[in-house]
Design a protein around this motif. Sequence first.
Motif, short mmCIF file in Angstrom:
data_model
loop_
_atom_site.label_atom_id
_atom_site.label_comp_id
_atom_site.label_asym_id
_atom_site.label_seq_id
_atom_site.Cartn_x
_atom_site.Cartn_y
_atom_site.Cartn_z
N VAL A 1 -0.30 10.69 -12.92
CA VAL A 1 -1.66 10.42 -12.48
C VAL A 1 -1.84 10.95 -11.07
N GLU A 2 -2.96 11.64 -10.85
CA GLU A 2 -3.30 12.14 -9.52
C GLU A 2 -4.68 11.60 -9.15
N HIS A 3 -4.83 11.25 -7.89
CA HIS A 3 -6.09 10.66 -7.42
C HIS A 3 -6.74 11.57 -6.40
N SER A 4 -8.06 11.51 -6.34
CA SER A 4 -8.83 12.22 -5.32
C SER A 4 -9.89 11.29 -4.81
N GLY A 5 -10.07 11.25 -3.48
CA GLY A 5 -11.13 10.42 -2.93
C GLY A 5 -10.58 9.16 -2.30
N GLU A 6 -11.39 8.52 -1.48
CA GLU A 6 -11.01 7.28 -0.84
C GLU A 6 -11.47 6.13 -1.71
N VAL A 7 -10.58 5.21 -2.00
CA VAL A 7 -10.89 4.11 -2.90
C VAL A 7 -10.95 2.82 -2.12
N CYS A 8 -12.06 2.09 -2.26
CA CYS A 8 -12.24 0.83 -1.54
C CYS A 8 -12.20 -0.35 -2.48
N GLU A 9 -11.84 -1.50 -1.93
CA GLU A 9 -11.83 -2.73 -2.71
C GLU A 9 -13.23 -3.17 -3.05
N THR A 10 -13.50 -3.63 -4.36
CA THR A 10 -14.82 -4.08 -4.76
C THR A 10 -14.78 -5.53 -5.17
N MET B 1 0.83 -1.21 0.00
CA MET B 1 0.00 0.00 0.00
C MET B 1 0.86 1.26 0.00
N GLU B 2 2.09 1.16 0.49
CA GLU B 2 2.98 2.32 0.49
C GLU B 2 3.37 2.73 -0.94
N ASP B 3 3.18 1.84 -1.91
CA ASP B 3 3.48 2.18 -3.31
C ASP B 3 2.39 3.02 -3.95
N ASN B 4 1.27 3.21 -3.26
CA ASN B 4 0.20 4.08 -3.75
C ASN B 4 0.23 5.37 -2.93
N LEU B 5 0.83 6.41 -3.48
CA LEU B 5 1.02 7.66 -2.74
C LEU B 5 -0.29 8.39 -2.49
N SER B 6 -1.38 7.96 -3.15
CA SER B 6 -2.66 8.62 -2.95
C SER B 6 -3.32 8.23 -1.62
N LEU B 7 -2.91 7.13 -1.04
CA LEU B 7 -3.51 6.68 0.21
C LEU B 7 -2.88 7.41 1.40
N THR B 8 -3.72 8.01 2.23
CA THR B 8 -3.23 8.68 3.43
C THR B 8 -2.90 7.65 4.49
N PRO B 9 -2.10 7.99 5.48
CA PRO B 9 -1.84 7.07 6.59
C PRO B 9 -3.13 6.60 7.27
N ARG B 10 -4.14 7.47 7.35
CA ARG B 10 -5.40 7.08 7.99
C ARG B 10 -6.10 5.98 7.21
N ILE B 11 -6.09 6.09 5.88
CA ILE B 11 -6.74 5.07 5.06
C ILE B 11 -5.96 3.76 5.13
#
Length: 432
Positions: A422-431, A190-200
Amino acid sequence: MEFKPFSKKQSLAAGWWSRRETSGYDAIICDGAVRSGKTTAMSLGFVSWAMTTFTRQSFAICGRTVTALRRNVVVPLVEMLGNLGFTCIEKLSKNYIDISMQGRCNRFYLFGGKDESSAALIQGITLGGIFLDEVALMPRSFVEQAIARCSISGSRLWFNCNPDHPYHWFYREWICKAAEKNALYLHFTMEDNLSLTPRIRARYRRLYAGVFYDRFILGKWTASSGLVYPMFRKDTHLFTEPPACSRFVVSCDYGTVNPTSMGLWGESGGVWYRLGEYYYASRQTGISRTDEEHYTALEQLCSGRTIDCVVIDPSAASFMECIRRHGRFRVIPAKNDVLSGIRRVSDALKSGRIRIHASCKDCIREFSLYQWNEKAGGDVPLKEHDHAMDDLRYFVSTILAKEEKSPFFVASLTRDRGMFHVEHSGEVCETT
């Protein structure tokens, strides 16, 4: 969420084909944790490679089903490509997308590989390359047929997946033999996805336990062993004082020789409480019960409450008909994907969405006995002490799963000197 560019590993997954040190590979394999940014980087890289290398050629993008593929891959991919100046024309009825830019045009077919019959869908086509998203969920016959379609000079293979058990054919034949297959292997966290905050990231770590934590968070190809639900704790998941519930559901695992187990569930404040149970084992009593006798027990379990529905083992045709004949309860055949259901129950226990009344002795007993079959060479629970566990799984998979919500996804892109950002916005969940 703060806008972030691709991480180094995401950039490599997207642009390996253009780098001197990695351009000689015939394939790329990316595995690892959920939400690690594999799919976004690879789907964009796959199309970029195809559009740079070929024109008027056919390619394939594959998922477990076309519906899931569109939701998880195609919709965000088309949005990203549109922001980059590509023209994308999708033919929904024919399952392909024509992508064009600066005089180049290629066709990308969409395929689902959910079972053995899926191999026939892709047979016969000639492809310049293929991208298999969540390849570990596809049957080997489909994957090998898809690979065989890539016979054009310069064609390449793109694979990604979350880990499964270490006996899985893809792990043994491709990941363990990546060098032999001339494939670049990248392992993501998950550390390879810079869009994810520590909280997520912390939230995802709280959600999983046991074998699912090892696979989805640590990204390990781990064998299932020990208790199926090691996260179950009496001091956390049991209650004695029932809350005021606004609606009620019954779940049922039906047996004739094997036990019949039913659970009465009530919802209060977003949490579902197992308020009571009926558990009858004819082998212990030496007396079998009829459908009508089990129905009488169902009536007693509900105690005059208004029940939304009875979720029942889909193979219990005679008991479903018995319930329908009485006309009081609405019957719903349960969703019965065992591994997916176990994962959902694990998530519900970790998140506190379900709790068990202290009087449900057989459910509590089975939590302490329900184990993985370590000799099966895969993810198979032992068919012992599993009847209350099955009715619990039916409830979670069929009722609780409908209440899960998926946050939004937004992506913006820029292009600079042939490189994509690529830039991301929003919290992304597994589907699922």
